[in-house]
Design a protein around this motif. Structure first.
Motif, PDB file in Angstrom:
ATOM      1  N   ALA A   1      -7.345  -8.438   0.868  1.00  0.00           N
ATOM      2  CA  ALA A   1      -6.068  -8.629   0.190  1.00  0.00           C
ATOM      3  C   ALA A   1      -5.234  -7.355   0.275  1.00  0.00           C
ATOM      4  O   ALA A   1      -4.033  -7.406   0.490  1.00  0.00           O
ATOM      5  N   LEU A   2      -5.886  -6.218   0.151  1.00  0.00           N
ATOM      6  CA  LEU A   2      -5.197  -4.939   0.100  1.00  0.00           C
ATOM      7  C   LEU A   2      -6.203  -3.834   0.366  1.00  0.00           C
ATOM      8  O   LEU A   2      -7.329  -3.893  -0.120  1.00  0.00           O
ATOM      9  N   THR A   3      -5.824  -2.842   1.149  1.00  0.00           N
ATOM     10  CA  THR A   3      -6.663  -1.655   1.323  1.00  0.00           C
ATOM     11  C   THR A   3      -5.889  -0.452   0.806  1.00  0.00           C
ATOM     12  O   THR A   3      -4.654  -0.461   0.777  1.00  0.00           O
ATOM     13  N   LEU A   4      -6.603   0.574   0.398  1.00  0.00           N
ATOM     14  CA  LEU A   4      -6.002   1.785  -0.145  1.00  0.00           C
ATOM     15  C   LEU A   4      -6.344   2.972   0.735  1.00  0.00           C
ATOM     16  O   LEU A   4      -7.475   3.081   1.219  1.00  0.00           O
TER      17      LEU A   4
ATOM     18  N   LEU B   1      -0.658 -13.744  -1.634  1.00  0.00           N
ATOM     19  CA  LEU B   1      -0.334 -14.099  -0.249  1.00  0.00           C
ATOM     20  C   LEU B   1       0.649 -13.124   0.374  1.00  0.00           C
ATOM     21  O   LEU B   1       0.559 -12.809   1.557  1.00  0.00           O
ATOM     22  N   SER B   2       1.590 -12.621  -0.412  1.00  0.00           N
ATOM     23  CA  SER B   2       2.580 -11.697   0.149  1.00  0.00           C
ATOM     24  C   SER B   2       1.990 -10.316   0.414  1.00  0.00           C
ATOM     25  O   SER B   2       2.511  -9.570   1.233  1.00  0.00           O
ATOM     26  N   LEU B   3       0.886  -9.957  -0.242  1.00  0.00           N
ATOM     27  CA  LEU B   3       0.247  -8.651  -0.027  1.00  0.00           C
ATOM     28  C   LEU B   3      -0.912  -8.700   0.968  1.00  0.00           C
ATOM     29  O   LEU B   3      -1.430  -7.655   1.357  1.00  0.00           O
ATOM     30  N   LEU B   4      -1.308  -9.858   1.392  1.00  0.00           N
ATOM     31  CA  LEU B   4      -2.469 -10.017   2.271  1.00  0.00           C
ATOM     32  C   LEU B   4      -2.366  -9.122   3.506  1.00  0.00           C
ATOM     33  O   LEU B   4      -1.391  -9.168   4.240  1.00  0.00           O
ATOM     34  N   GLY B   5      -3.360  -8.272   3.696  1.00  0.00           N
ATOM     35  CA  GLY B   5      -3.393  -7.386   4.854  1.00  0.00           C
ATOM     36  C   GLY B   5      -2.615  -6.099   4.686  1.00  0.00           C
ATOM     37  O   GLY B   5      -2.507  -5.311   5.614  1.00  0.00           O
ATOM     38  N   SER B   6      -2.085  -5.837   3.481  1.00  0.00           N
ATOM     39  CA  SER B   6      -1.276  -4.642   3.247  1.00  0.00           C
ATOM     40  C   SER B   6      -2.133  -3.411   2.989  1.00  0.00           C
ATOM     41  O   SER B   6      -3.290  -3.509   2.592  1.00  0.00           O
ATOM     42  N   GLU B   7      -1.532  -2.256   3.217  1.00  0.00           N
ATOM     43  CA  GLU B   7      -2.157  -0.973   2.902  1.00  0.00           C
ATOM     44  C   GLU B   7      -1.302  -0.280   1.849  1.00  0.00           C
ATOM     45  O   GLU B   7      -0.085  -0.192   1.973  1.00  0.00           O
ATOM     46  N   MET B   8      -1.965   0.217   0.818  1.00  0.00           N
ATOM     47  CA  MET B   8      -1.290   0.941  -0.253  1.00  0.00           C
ATOM     48  C   MET B   8      -1.567   2.425  -0.069  1.00  0.00           C
ATOM     49  O   MET B   8      -2.713   2.839   0.065  1.00  0.00           O
TER      50      MET B   8
ATOM     51  N   ASN C   1       3.238  -3.290   4.557  1.00  0.00           N
ATOM     52  CA  ASN C   1       2.985  -4.715   4.436  1.00  0.00           C
ATOM     53  C   ASN C   1       3.411  -5.441   5.713  1.00  0.00           C
ATOM     54  O   ASN C   1       4.597  -5.491   6.027  1.00  0.00           O
ATOM     55  N   PRO C   2       2.456  -6.023   6.453  1.00  0.00           N
ATOM     56  CA  PRO C   2       2.797  -6.715   7.699  1.00  0.00           C
ATOM     57  C   PRO C   2       3.550  -8.031   7.484  1.00  0.00           C
ATOM     58  O   PRO C   2       4.074  -8.603   8.429  1.00  0.00           O
ATOM     59  N   ASN C   3       3.634  -8.494   6.245  1.00  0.00           N
ATOM     60  CA  ASN C   3       4.283  -9.768   5.939  1.00  0.00           C
ATOM     61  C   ASN C   3       5.785  -9.648   5.694  1.00  0.00           C
ATOM     62  O   ASN C   3       6.484 -10.647   5.646  1.00  0.00           O
TER      63      ASN C   3
END
Length: 128
Positions: free
Chosen positions: A23-26, A91-98, A113-115
């Motif tokens: 869902a999200l990586t940091l 769903l809007s954050l899926l695959g994002s990096e923080m 965020n790739p989305n």
């Protein structure tokens, strides 16, 4: 409750296991900042990320201290930093990096965020 330790997690499927996108990586900087923030508020158990309608492009991220995980919150735990993602934002954050970025003029969390399909000129809001 699902716990994400890295960039992928394993989901039990019909007869076999398959890897899914996190869902999200940091980044390490974000992990350190989240830990410091949680240490500063003894009641908070996690940071909760959401999105709301706001700004020129339509959506913006929200970050708040959270004391209780809600039923459908996605839990992301990485290197001791705990994030709960609001169901409306998942769903809007899926695959994002923080990431956490500091400069002479500001210090802020940045989402890669790739989305996202577009952002406003100041970078405060985005569209999907």
């Amino acid at each position: 409750m699902s716990k994400i330790a890295g960039a992928a997690r394993v989901v039990k499927g019909v007869g076999k296991l398959r890897a899914t996108k996190a869902a999200l990586t940091l980044t390490p900087a974000a992990v350190n900042r989240v830990k410091k923030l949680l240490e500063s508020d003894k009641q908070a158990k996690a940071l909760k990320i959401g999105i709301q309608q706001k700004g020129c492009s339509g959506l913006t991220y929200t970050l708040n201290f959270a004391t209780e995980k809600q039923k459908f919150d996605e839990e992301v735990e990485q290197d001791g930093a705990k994030i709960w993602v609001d169901p409306k934002a998942q769903l809007s954050l899926l695959g994002s990096e923080m990431d956490f970025v500091e400069s002479k003029l500001s210090a802020e969390f940045v989402f890669r965020n790739p989305n996202i399909k577009g952002t406003c000129g100041c970078g405060e809001s985005f569209s999907l």
